[in-house]
Design an enzyme around this catalytic site. Structure first.
Site, PDB file in Angstrom:
ATOM      1  N   HIS A 224       3.035   6.925  10.619  1.00  0.00           N
ATOM      2  CA  HIS A 224       4.490   6.766  10.790  1.00  0.00           C
ATOM      3  C   HIS A 224       4.910   7.191  12.200  1.00  0.00           C
ATOM      4  CE1 HIS A 224       4.783   5.672   6.677  1.00  0.00           C
ATOM      5  NE2 HIS A 224       4.641   6.884   6.160  1.00  0.00           N
TER       6      HIS A 224
ATOM      7  N   ARG B 204      -2.073   2.478   6.219  1.00  0.00           N
ATOM      8  CA  ARG B 204      -3.428   1.936   6.385  1.00  0.00           C
ATOM      9  C   ARG B 204      -3.967   2.230   7.787  1.00  0.00           C
ATOM     10  NH1 ARG B 204      -1.753  -3.776   4.329  1.00  0.00           N
ATOM     11  NH2 ARG B 204       0.268  -2.706   4.316  1.00  0.00           N
TER      12      ARG B 204
ATOM     13  N   SER C 132      10.001  -8.033   0.134  1.00  0.00           N
ATOM     14  CA  SER C 132      10.182  -6.639  -0.324  1.00  0.00           C
ATOM     15  C   SER C 132      11.653  -6.197  -0.335  1.00  0.00           C
ATOM     16  CB  SER C 132       9.346  -5.673   0.513  1.00  0.00           C
ATOM     17  OG  SER C 132       7.972  -5.933   0.359  1.00  0.00           O
TER      18      SER C 132
ATOM     19  N   ASP D 181       5.211  -2.734   8.603  1.00  0.00           N
ATOM     20  CA  ASP D 181       4.328  -2.363   7.490  1.00  0.00           C
ATOM     21  C   ASP D 181       2.921  -2.060   8.000  1.00  0.00           C
ATOM     22  OD1 ASP D 181       3.686  -1.792   4.891  1.00  0.00           O
ATOM     23  OD2 ASP D 181       3.726  -3.863   4.183  1.00  0.00           O
TER      24      ASP D 181
ATOM     25  N   TRP E  20      12.089   5.417  -1.950  1.00  0.00           N
ATOM     26  CA  TRP E  20      12.435   6.732  -2.515  1.00  0.00           C
ATOM     27  C   TRP E  20      11.423   7.136  -3.588  1.00  0.00           C
ATOM     28  CZ3 TRP E  20      15.535   9.820  -0.009  1.00  0.00           C
ATOM     29  CH2 TRP E  20      16.619   9.322   0.721  1.00  0.00           C
TER      30      TRP E  20
ATOM     31  N   LEU F  46      21.726  -4.598  23.875  1.00  0.00           N
ATOM     32  CA  LEU F  46      21.054  -4.818  22.590  1.00  0.00           C
ATOM     33  C   LEU F  46      21.733  -4.048  21.453  1.00  0.00           C
ATOM     34  CD1 LEU F  46      18.417  -5.722  20.976  1.00  0.00           C
ATOM     35  CD2 LEU F  46      17.500  -3.486  21.609  1.00  0.00           C
TER      36      LEU F  46
ATOM     37  N   GLU G 132      13.372   1.275  -2.596  1.00  0.00           N
ATOM     38  CA  GLU G 132      12.157   1.495  -3.396  1.00  0.00           C
ATOM     39  C   GLU G 132      11.277   2.599  -2.799  1.00  0.00           C
ATOM     40  OE1 GLU G 132      13.317  -1.527  -2.490  1.00  0.00           O
ATOM     41  OE2 GLU G 132      13.880  -2.343  -4.450  1.00  0.00           O
TER      42      GLU G 132
ATOM     43  N   ARG H  96       8.265   7.078  -3.294  1.00  0.00           N
ATOM     44  CA  ARG H  96       7.024   7.613  -2.707  1.00  0.00           C
ATOM     45  C   ARG H  96       6.940   9.125  -2.938  1.00  0.00           C
ATOM     46  NH1 ARG H  96       5.245   4.273   2.678  1.00  0.00           N
ATOM     47  NH2 ARG H  96       5.522   2.222   1.731  1.00  0.00           N
TER      48      ARG H  96
HETATM   49  C1  IPE Z   1       8.594  -2.569   3.014  1.00  0.00           C
HETATM   50  O1  IPE Z   1       7.344  -1.944   3.103  1.00  0.00           O
HETATM   51  C2  IPE Z   1       9.690  -1.602   3.326  1.00  0.00           C
HETATM   52  C3  IPE Z   1       9.744  -1.149   4.703  1.00  0.00           C
HETATM   53  C4  IPE Z   1       9.062  -1.626   5.708  1.00  0.00           C
HETATM   54  C5  IPE Z   1      10.693  -0.092   4.951  1.00  0.00           C
HETATM   55  P1  IPE Z   1       6.594  -1.405   1.798  1.00  0.00           P
HETATM   56  O2  IPE Z   1       5.240  -1.019   2.245  1.00  0.00           O
HETATM   57  O3  IPE Z   1       7.402  -0.380   1.127  1.00  0.00           O
HETATM   58  O4  IPE Z   1       6.559  -2.722   0.891  1.00  0.00           O
HETATM   59  P2  IPE Z   1       5.719  -3.100  -0.401  1.00  0.00           P
HETATM   60  O5  IPE Z   1       5.987  -2.025  -1.402  1.00  0.00           O
HETATM   61  O6  IPE Z   1       4.275  -3.126  -0.003  1.00  0.00           O
HETATM   62  O7  IPE Z   1       6.214  -4.446  -0.799  1.00  0.00           O
HETATM   63  C1  IPE Z   2       5.484   1.016   6.606  1.00  0.00           C
HETATM   64  O1  IPE Z   2       4.168   1.438   6.442  1.00  0.00           O
HETATM   65  C2  IPE Z   2       6.465   2.153   6.702  1.00  0.00           C
HETATM   66  C3  IPE Z   2       7.342   2.307   5.529  1.00  0.00           C
HETATM   67  C4  IPE Z   2       7.396   1.490   4.513  1.00  0.00           C
HETATM   68  C5  IPE Z   2       8.214   3.456   5.500  1.00  0.00           C
HETATM   69  P1  IPE Z   2       3.605   1.865   5.026  1.00  0.00           P
HETATM   70  O2  IPE Z   2       3.861   3.319   4.836  1.00  0.00           O
HETATM   71  O3  IPE Z   2       4.123   0.986   3.959  1.00  0.00           O
HETATM   72  O4  IPE Z   2       2.039   1.622   5.232  1.00  0.00           O
HETATM   73  P2  IPE Z   2       1.019   0.964   4.230  1.00  0.00           P
HETATM   74  O5  IPE Z   2       1.598  -0.316   3.762  1.00  0.00           O
HETATM   75  O6  IPE Z   2       0.830   1.933   3.113  1.00  0.00           O
HETATM   76  O7  IPE Z   2      -0.218   0.785   5.036  1.00  0.00           O
HETATM   77 MG    MG Z   3       3.504  -0.760   3.135  1.00  0.00          MG
END
Ligand code: IPE
Ligand code: IPE
Ligand code: MG
Length: 238
Positions: A32, A19, A182, A15, A64, A126, A62, A66
């Site tokens: 990413h 940001r 999550s 995560d 999806w 692995l 969830e 975005r």
């Molecule tokens: C959790 O991250 C899902 C993945 C890392 C794939 P999110 O960024 O989507 O989680 P929430 O929405 O902040 O809980």
């Molecule tokens: C995690 O980073 C990657 C996925 C959930 C696909 P985020 O895209 O959720 O990044 P933040 O949380 O918005 O910083």
């Molecule tokens: Mg996130």
């Protein structure tokens, strides 16, 4: 690192990519791409240390929701990464597995996934698991349907989960300061140790991974028993 205190299965909720990019005045997708480099670095470290299973939550059900452009970019990144990593899977004896609701993925991506999974199915190093279009509630629901259809064999529910054959995670890492699950492996994390760090996923490389493993090694897992019972068992006497 004390090998006997190494987790067998490490799961990661990656995560903070968005940001990380935002802090640099860049588009989320840039984060990413850097995050994909962290996956590579952590996988390498897992191979070096001898971790057996490394799981990455790459895209949740969830996710999806975005913006379409970000979803498209993430799916594209997945396809490219799989293609690029195939030589490394071969070289490092990595078995590659994708788990999730694959009916929502494109045919082209499903073909790339199948190819990489088939090609690496005999590898004995692995096991690298990527959770794609996955949610813990979806997993429990689909397992419950199959379990009922099989006549609900006592004590075998885990065999119907999408993770059947993979041991439950010993350690779950979540980056970026969020402290929630999550909708990741809800059933499987019943006794998992959680490690939360403020480090954003693109900055989580070998040094950070090592820190998490060291923290795990210092913990005592009780599984409902008393600390005294655990000490006796660990010391090998009864
Ligand atoms: C959790 O991250 C899902 C993945 C890392 C794939 P999110 O960024 O989507 O989680 P929430 O929405 O902040 O809980
Ligand atoms: C995690 O980073 C990657 C996925 C959930 C696909 P985020 O895209 O959720 O990044 P933040 O949380 O918005 O910083
Ligand atoms: Mg996130």
């Amino acid at each position: 690192m004390d090998k006997s205190r190494l987790p067998r299965h490490v799961a990661v909720i990656m995560d903070g990519n968005g940001r990380w990019a935002g802090l640099r005045g860049k588009e989320r997708v840039y984060g990413h791409h850097e995050g994909a480099e962290s996956v590579r670095a952590c996988s390498e470290y897992a191979v070096e240390t001898g971790i057996e299973y490394l799981s990455f939550f790459a895209f949740s059900e969830e996710n999806w929701k975005r913006p379409e452009a970000e979803v498209t970019e993430l799916m594209h990144l997945m396809a490219v990464s799989i293609l690029n990593e195939r030589p490394t899977f071969r070289k490092n004896n990595i078995r590659f597995v994708v788990i999730g609701n694959r009916s929502r993925l494109s045919d082209a991506l499903n073909r790339d996934i199948d190819l990489a999974m088939e090609e690496t199915s005999g590898n004995t190093g692995l096991t690298l698991v990527v959770f794609l279009s996955y949610s813990g509630k979806w997993d429990i629901e689909q397992a419950a349907l199959k379990f009922a259809a099989a006549g609900a064999p006592a004590g075998r529910f885990g065999d119907y989960l999408a993770t059947a054959g993979i041991p439950d995670p010993d350690l779950l890492i979540r980056t970026s300061g969020e402290q929630r699950i999550s909708n990741f492996m809800l059933w499987q994390c019943a006794y998992t140790e959680f490690y939360f760090t403020d480090v954003l996923w693109p900055d989580f490389r070998k040094t950070e991974f090592r820190k998490a493993l060291e923290e795990y090694a210092s913990r005592e897992r009780r599984f409902g028993k008393t600390g005294e019972q655990v000490t006796i068992e660990t010391n090998g006497s009864k």
